[in-house]
Scaffold this motif. Structure first.
Motif, PDB file in Angstrom:
ATOM      1  N   ASP A 196      20.922  29.298 -31.679  1.00 21.68           N
ATOM      2  CA  ASP A 196      20.502  27.892 -31.686  1.00 21.68           C
ATOM      3  C   ASP A 196      21.616  26.941 -31.240  1.00 21.68           C
ATOM      4  N   PHE A 197      22.374  27.344 -30.232  1.00 23.95           N
ATOM      5  CA  PHE A 197      23.542  26.555 -29.823  1.00 23.95           C
ATOM      6  C   PHE A 197      23.181  25.101 -29.520  1.00 23.95           C
ATOM      7  N   TYR A 198      22.153  24.888 -28.736  1.00 24.02           N
ATOM      8  CA  TYR A 198      21.847  23.515 -28.316  1.00 24.02           C
ATOM      9  C   TYR A 198      21.259  22.675 -29.441  1.00 24.02           C
ATOM     10  N   LYS A 199      20.625  23.325 -30.410  1.00 29.14           N
ATOM     11  CA  LYS A 199      20.186  22.587 -31.590  1.00 29.14           C
ATOM     12  C   LYS A 199      21.394  22.183 -32.431  1.00 29.14           C
ATOM     13  N   LEU A 200      22.371  23.092 -32.565  1.00 29.32           N
ATOM     14  CA  LEU A 200      23.607  22.756 -33.278  1.00 29.32           C
ATOM     15  C   LEU A 200      24.324  21.594 -32.602  1.00 29.32           C
ATOM     16  N   LYS A 201      24.334  21.604 -31.284  1.00 29.02           N
ATOM     17  CA  LYS A 201      24.959  20.517 -30.525  1.00 29.02           C
ATOM     18  C   LYS A 201      24.238  19.199 -30.780  1.00 29.02           C
ATOM     19  N   GLU A 202      22.934  19.250 -30.782  1.00 26.00           N
ATOM     20  CA  GLU A 202      22.123  18.045 -31.043  1.00 26.00           C
ATOM     21  C   GLU A 202      22.433  17.469 -32.426  1.00 26.00           C
ATOM     22  N   ILE A 203      22.535  18.344 -33.417  1.00 26.14           N
ATOM     23  CA  ILE A 203      22.820  17.903 -34.786  1.00 26.14           C
ATOM     24  C   ILE A 203      24.210  17.257 -34.858  1.00 26.14           C
ATOM     25  N   ALA A 204      25.192  17.902 -34.256  1.00 26.33           N
ATOM     26  CA  ALA A 204      26.560  17.382 -34.310  1.00 26.33           C
ATOM     27  C   ALA A 204      26.669  16.014 -33.657  1.00 26.33           C
ATOM     28  N   LEU A 205      26.073  15.861 -32.493  1.00 31.57           N
ATOM     29  CA  LEU A 205      26.148  14.575 -31.790  1.00 31.57           C
ATOM     30  C   LEU A 205      25.406  13.481 -32.563  1.00 31.57           C
ATOM     31  N   ALA A 206      24.291  13.852 -33.200  1.00 29.75           N
ATOM     32  CA  ALA A 206      23.543  12.872 -33.999  1.00 29.75           C
ATOM     33  C   ALA A 206      24.332  12.410 -35.211  1.00 29.75           C
ATOM     34  N   GLU A 207      25.245  13.259 -35.692  1.00 24.32           N
ATOM     35  CA  GLU A 207      26.072  12.918 -36.865  1.00 24.32           C
ATOM     36  C   GLU A 207      27.377  12.214 -36.481  1.00 24.32           C
ATOM     37  N   GLY A 208      27.533  11.901 -35.199  1.00 26.18           N
ATOM     38  CA  GLY A 208      28.695  11.120 -34.799  1.00 26.18           C
ATOM     39  C   GLY A 208      29.796  11.882 -34.088  1.00 26.18           C
TER      40      GLY A 208
END
Length: 310
Positions: A241-253
């Motif tokens: 789920d690399f791109y989902k992890l990336k999405e979460i990280a960017l959404a958290e700042g």
């Protein structure tokens, strides 16, 4: 001095767009080496802990002892007897420079015991020998920052030209190691041997932008420069789920998000420690939903590198 204990830090290599040429050290995790000088000449490993029996005690096959032997050959001190205890304090195969941390701790230890016959920078080629033994290729983007501390650029491998870069004081890394197996050798073999010129131009621009952002302490430039069009598209397949992890990280700042070394560890840059802590918690929560265990670390850039701890 007859005995010493040394800690050497984990590292994040590549730093997204800087494949094999960029890396930085972190405060945790890391490895420890206890080294004793003995009367009987030769290099021996007497004990390894924390590796679940995965690492060889054979001195010719272990990265720590093999690198120390190369060092002794170079300084013409094969009259020296060395016994090594390696204490793995970080996960093997994590993409955080596990073999590098062990090797660097051993080299720093022997050089200190022999009254610093070489400068720390001069130890880099011997550490690269350890990387060659570990993964088949003697790259420096893990070992150079582990030895020198801080953020490091390898401008050239032949001749070896290493530059220590500045960075914003509050730059923090949020690191998550998903407990899946991604062998470094296999991850390297997946990478294309030829690339399109337009992709190379994009990558060059991003590397230059990242280095400029570090010098200027420009967080926004750092963030928007950390895009990898050459390696990440392939290696990300190996990370759940690399791109989902990336999405979460960017959404958290997060300023940026990418793979640490060859993976499976991932990391995000943030402007402060608090945001990094929130990001690792969210990423770990997502991996838990996938029934994937993980280990997390939050760290500023480690400017010291290896240190004597006993």
């Amino acid at each position: 001095m007859k005995s010493i204990k040394v800690f050497a830090p984990a590292t994040v290599a590549n730093v997204v767009c800087g494949y094999d040429v960029l890396g930085f050290a972190v405060n945790a995790p890391g490895d420890e080496v206890t080294m004793n000088l003995v009367d009987k000449p030769g290099v021996r490993i007497s004990k390894i802990t924390g590796d679940d029996g995965r690492l060889p005690l054979d001195a010719s096959r272990n990265t720590v002892s093999a690198s120390v032997q190369h060092y002794l050959d170079h300084v013409k001190r094969n009259d020296v007897g060395v016994e090594i205890e390696l204490h793995k304090k970080m996960p093997i195969g994590s993409g955080l420079g596990s073999s590098s941390a062990s090797t660097v701790a051993g080299l720093f230890a022997i050089n200190t015991l022999l009254d610093d016959l070489l400068t720390v920078k001069e130890l880099v080629p011997f550490a690269m020998k350890g990387e060659e033994l570990a993964c088949g290729y003697g790259h420096a983007d893990n070992v150079a920052p582990a030895l020198l501390g801080g953020f490091v650029l390898i401008r050239s491998y032949n001749p070896l030209d290493i530059i220590k870069l500045p960075h914003p004081d509050n730059l923090h890394a949020a690191i998550v190691f998903p407990e899946v197996d991604v062998p470094t050798r296999d991850a390297r073999q997946m990478i294309r041997s030829k690339v399109f010129l337009k992709d190379a131009v994009t990558q060059w621009g991003n590397i230059a932008g990242l280095v400029s952002g570090l010098f200027m302490k420009d967080y926004d430039l750092i963030g928007r420069s950390m895009t990898d069009v050459l390696v990440e598209p392939t290696r990300s397949i190996l990370i759940p789920d690399f791109y989902k992890l990336k999405e979460i990280a960017l959404a958290e700042g997060a300023l940026s998000f990418g793979i640490s070394g060859s993976g499976p560890s991932v990391f995000a840059f943030t402007k402060e420690e608090e945001t990094a802590a929130k990001i690792v918690a969210k990423l770990q929560q997502h991996l838990n939903k996938l029934n994937i265990g993980s280990q997390t670390y939050v760290s500023a850039v480690n400017n010291q590198g290896p240190k004597v701890i006993g």
